[in-house]
Design an enzyme around this catalytic site. Structure first.
Site, mmCIF file in Angstrom:
data_model
loop_
_atom_site.group_PDB
_atom_site.id
_atom_site.type_symbol
_atom_site.label_atom_id
_atom_site.label_comp_id
_atom_site.label_asym_id
_atom_site.label_seq_id
_atom_site.Cartn_x
_atom_site.Cartn_y
_atom_site.Cartn_z
ATOM 1 N N GLU A 1 38.369 35.653 38.305
ATOM 2 C CA GLU A 1 38.017 36.606 39.414
ATOM 3 C C GLU A 1 37.636 36.574 40.568
ATOM 4 O O GLU A 1 37.608 37.170 41.316
ATOM 5 C CB GLU A 1 36.725 37.147 38.266
ATOM 6 C CG GLU A 1 36.954 37.975 36.660
ATOM 7 C CD GLU A 1 38.103 38.230 36.300
ATOM 8 O OE1 GLU A 1 38.313 38.855 37.758
ATOM 9 O OE2 GLU A 1 38.977 37.996 35.355
ATOM 10 N N GLU B 1 47.712 39.390 41.017
ATOM 11 C CA GLU B 1 47.163 38.452 39.980
ATOM 12 C C GLU B 1 46.878 37.089 40.328
ATOM 13 O O GLU B 1 46.832 35.969 40.018
ATOM 14 C CB GLU B 1 47.739 38.574 38.567
ATOM 15 C CG GLU B 1 48.309 37.911 37.602
ATOM 16 C CD GLU B 1 46.446 38.001 36.890
ATOM 17 O OE1 GLU B 1 45.802 38.815 37.404
ATOM 18 O OE2 GLU B 1 46.425 37.138 35.772
#
Lengths: 501, 501
Positions: free
Chosen positions: B266, B295
């Protein structure tokens, strides 16, 4: 057709409630949890949202719906619906009556004058703030002439916070209070007895304070599945909805009473919000009645309940458990006296319940003078200090501990201060009624059993929302209009006893 | 006139950014901090906000401004402005091309089919979810015919997440990956060597895990004055703005690696957001390029950096300090092997980097078949299980650990899955380029010095926003288009080494 318009109106009102709830979350988030770097963009978010709220609440369609509803017989509407229509009409008219230019000027002045005030207070120079104050008085005069031309200017400002209130009404009440409190304050000071409170200073771990605060808030009835308790610089009660009420406090490791009573105070506000009616809960009828009534709920729990001897009786053992060293040898009576010290002080927000009303009356008199022209802004420091000396026997040495201490005027909030003391008086009058209706109240407090008290407040006040005017509600609950005698007698009895006057 | 229209357009776009930021806070608040009782009203707030966003982003005025801008010469606009215009046009057209009836049907299906999916998964009955899935395919077909009629249906869906992507492109890439990974997975399984990882199970106090996570996140470069780290059921990166980026993780007391790598993952997303360009930061040009590139940033840090032997070398001493009992006698090599176990498993989100792409390829092939009609929804469980057996050598025993495991289809998100594996491949290709440009990278990782790595990502990717297409950016950064060979070679080298293949 009119029921169709009513339907459309309520859809819009619920949308406004929803958006106001969002603003509530953004505000809470900023005060409690937002990283410091986010402040600039948050201001942008808030102003975007304010713009949308303004657009949606001044939409001419609202005027059309209201006109359509008014043109019909209102027999079809029950008391809840009638209240929604009344509130919507008031809000709409007050919004649309303000010229866009004036609204913008007020928004701009809000932003700039707050900065000016912060700096002036830091530097102790009222003169730097005086031009902003003058500009505010001018704008609020113009504002009043648009939204409530039939009222006096100060009355129109008061009415924004305390509907139905007026200079005349408050003057009558405050004169009475002043006449009784000035000698009481003097008597307390002169009798020479000062209860000991040194046991309240010490080292009180924050974690323990937090546990205690949460426990008491829960005991009183705050529903933590519909609310939170966190930390912020200034304690407040916010959130977004009766199902999401967020109270805050702050912790000082050298004093646990301050934080604890802040929790209880904010819990009082929180119970009002959580206790709102189920029906029409997202419509105006369910909202809090006035600032004064909201404050009555926080002060009810803080002063009537939690500063009472019965409450000390119940909770001192728990305080001792949490902080054994400091409190070991302290009796209930000593603790009760210690948390109820009364002493004149310069700063309103730090004042006790006896001296606090005099801080308010001073501000009320000054605001009244500012609007009727009998007080010139340039003379404020001197007038402030004179009144402090007359009412409380102390004189500020600087503007910062005098006329510059409050944020309210920098935001153009005139007529707000009286609500604090009205709240204290309502709280007292409500409590007297409750005691008459339930003779076991003191025993219940001693036992830490607050269910009936909360239920009584829920049913008598919280669930009534805006169905009635403040005066009607107070008469309904207590059998009479606001009567300062209750408050005066409460203070005289309590402090005569503590100070052996 | 056109620059005037551009000016008006950007004011609106910034307003939309502001409102999206508010939605971000509401979402974060709901996942992290909101009391449970607030869920009903929060849904109302979200839907009110979504309505306003829709209204403001489909406002015909936007169309007028865009037409006006297009009618003029665009010579006056620089690359940033041109990107803002391009993005605004795309968003506007995609919004207004969807008939209101279809938008409503999709919104309703979202709400209902999510419930249906939750229940079907609980009860292990794909048959209960099949009708919702069929309805979604129907609606997404119609949606595609409106927003992108010149593209194939699945391509149009892919394009919503991965602009410029297509069935054909992905197929070429995935075929190559599949051909190499199926034997690699098999070889790892059959060689009989399984590194020990029992030292990763134990009792790891949450407080220690939190400290470690925050420290590593900070070491990597996450700015905590422009972000927060909290706990939620599913880790995510949210917030409201590059100055207010909020990452979350979750803690399991019996495993510290899971939470730690979630934090690092994250943080990778968070660095992308915090690293966005300064100019036009509240306009579309500054936003993340695509799901795949987002991503790639999380996986770059999670896999390329934090799952490397150099990283273990740097941080194992710190892990030992935090958890001495479990890790005392573990060598860097042992730790590295332990966190890089590869084993086929049923659930995609728990899969390791070798097996994960096969989960994705399976879904890609099924989605393609659902849209071209070669796969019937009713046959899905069987097709799913067959493919699992062919690709990973394991067969789900229930629908819940097979075809019902992902939430995506219940929300109508088709074409989203490929982004996960594209991200992994981009991450690898980026890292190879960085290593070629800076031969000291491994030493820097060993020393816990991530400044240059973060700077390189900031400058090469984050600050480029939407100035270029994904393919152009990748060519610009790495000298070639997406090339799966990097990824395949990385996996083969790494796992041949660990498993001594």
């Amino acid at each position: 057709m009119s029921s169709n318009s009513y339907q459309k109106l309520t859809v819009r009102l619920e949308e406004l409630t929803s958006l106001n709830g969002i603003a509530g979350i953004l505000h809470w988030d900023q005060e409690v949890i937002m990283p410091s770097g986010g402040v600039g963009f948050r201001a942008k978010q808030m102003s975007t949202l304010a713009g949308i709220l303004h657009e949606k609440s001044t939409d001419p369609a609202i005027g059309d719906w209201l006109r359509d509803i008014e043109g019909q017989t209102t027999d079809g509407f029950d008391a809840y619906q009638a209240a929604n229509i009344r509130e919507a009409k008031r809000d709409y008219e007050r919004e649309v009556k303000v010229p866009k230019r004036l609204a913008q000027e007020m928004a701009e002045l809000s932003a700039t004058s707050r900065q000016v005030w912060v700096k002036a207070r830091q530097e102790n120079r009222f003169g730097d703030f005086a031009p902003s104050l003058k500009k505010w008085i001018e704008l609020r005069k113009e504002w009043a002439s648009h939204v409530d031309p039939e009222k006096g200017i100060y009355d129109a400002n008061i009415d924004a916070y305390e509907r139905g209130g007026s200079t005349e009404k408050f003057e009558g009440i405050f004169e009475k209070v002043k006449k009784e409190l000035i000698p009481l304050v003097k008597a307390i000071q002169e009798n020479g007895k000062t209860p000991s409170s040194s046991f309240l200073d010490g080292d009180f771990p924050t974690e323990k304070q937090k546990e205690l605060g949460q426990q008491i808030s829960k005991d009183i009835g705050f529903a933590f599945d519909k609310g939170r308790m966190d930390v912020s610089v200034h304690p407040f009660c916010g959130g977004s909805h009766p199902t999401d009420v967020r109270i805050t406090t702050r912790y000082r490791s050298d004093n646990f009473v301050e934080s604890l009573y802040a929790v209880i105070h904010e819990t009082g506000h929180g119970l009002y919000e959580q206790g709102r009616m189920e029906r029409d809960r997202d419509l105006p009828v369910s909202e809090h009645l006035s600032m004064g009534i909201h404050e009555s709920q926080s002060l009810f729990w803080e002063r009537m309940i939690a500063q009472s001897e019965s409450f000390c009786h119940c909770y001192l053992p728990k305080f001792k458990e949490a902080f054994p060293e400091k409190l070991e040898n302290i009796s209930v009576r000593k603790f009760y006296e210690g948390i109820n010290l009364s002493e004149p002080s310069m700063i309103r927000v730090e004042a006790d319940e006896v001296t606090y009303p005099l801080h308010i009356i001073l501000r009320f008199e000054i605001e009244k003078g500012l609007f009727d022209g009998s007080v010139s802004p340039d003379d404020l420091p001197e007038i402030w200090n004179e009144k402090m000396e007359t009412y409380l026997g102390i004189r500020p040495k600087t503007d910062s501990e005098g006329v510059l201490q409050d944020i309210h005027w920098s935001m153009g909030s005139f007529g707000y201060f009286p609500s604090y003391t009205l709240g204290a008086m309502y709280a007292c009058q409500f409590f007297n009624t409750l005691k008459m209706q339930d003779s076991a109240i003191e025993d219940k407090i001693k036992a830490g059993n607050f269910i009936d008290i909360k239920k009584w407040l829920n049913e008598s006040i919280h669930q009534k929302g805006r169905l009635y005017s403040t005066d009607d509600l107070v008469v309904q609950v207590t059998g009479e209009s606001l009567n300062p005698d209750h408050f005066i007698k409460y203070l005289k009895d309590k402090y005569s006893n503590i100070y052996q006057l």
